[in-house]
Motif scaffolding. Sequence first.
Motif, short mmCIF file in Angstrom:
data_model
loop_
_atom_site.label_atom_id
_atom_site.label_comp_id
_atom_site.label_asym_id
_atom_site.label_seq_id
_atom_site.Cartn_x
_atom_site.Cartn_y
_atom_site.Cartn_z
N ASP A 14 6.59 1.54 13.01
CA ASP A 14 6.91 0.12 13.15
C ASP A 14 7.67 -0.36 11.92
O ASP A 14 8.00 0.42 11.05
N ASP A 15 7.94 -1.64 11.86
CA ASP A 15 8.74 -2.20 10.77
C ASP A 15 7.95 -2.45 9.49
O ASP A 15 8.51 -2.86 8.49
N TYR A 16 6.64 -2.21 9.51
CA TYR A 16 5.80 -2.58 8.36
C TYR A 16 5.34 -1.40 7.53
O TYR A 16 4.69 -1.59 6.51
N CYS A 17 5.65 -0.18 7.96
CA CYS A 17 5.30 0.98 7.14
C CYS A 17 6.35 2.06 7.34
O CYS A 17 6.95 2.17 8.40
N TRP A 18 6.60 2.84 6.32
CA TRP A 18 7.59 3.90 6.39
C TRP A 18 7.29 4.92 5.31
O TRP A 18 6.49 4.69 4.41
N MET A 36 0.84 -1.17 0.00
CA MET A 36 0.00 0.00 0.00
C MET A 36 0.89 1.24 0.00
O MET A 36 1.90 1.28 0.69
N LYS A 37 0.51 2.22 -0.78
CA LYS A 37 1.24 3.47 -0.85
C LYS A 37 0.24 4.61 -0.80
O LYS A 37 -0.70 4.64 -1.59
N LEU A 38 0.41 5.51 0.15
CA LEU A 38 -0.49 6.64 0.30
C LEU A 38 0.26 7.93 -0.01
O LEU A 38 1.42 8.07 0.34
N GLN A 39 -0.41 8.87 -0.65
CA GLN A 39 0.17 10.19 -0.86
C GLN A 39 -0.65 11.19 -0.05
O GLN A 39 -1.87 11.22 -0.16
#
Length: 69
Positions: free
Chosen positions: A54-58, A1-4
Motif C-alpha cells: 500500500d501507500d503507507y509502507c515500503w 517505523m522501520k523494521l530490519q
Amino acid sequence: MKLQVKFDFIHNMEKQMEEMPEEAIREYKENPDEFIKQGIEEFKEDLKSELNNDDYCWIENLDVKVVEE
C-alpha cells in the motif's frame, strides 16, 4: 517505523539446473558469478514487490549477500 528483517534464503543450484532451460544453463556456465548476482537482484525486486502492499509502507535499502555457496 522501520523494521530490519534478516533471514536465510536457501538456493539449491543443482535442483535448479535440472529444470532450467538450455539458454539459462549456458549463461550460468559462461559466467556463474554474474548469473548469481543477477538472480540476487531479481530476488530483491521480487521481495520488494511482494512486501510493498500500500501507500503507507515500503522497502528501502534491502541488502542480500552470499555468505555461503
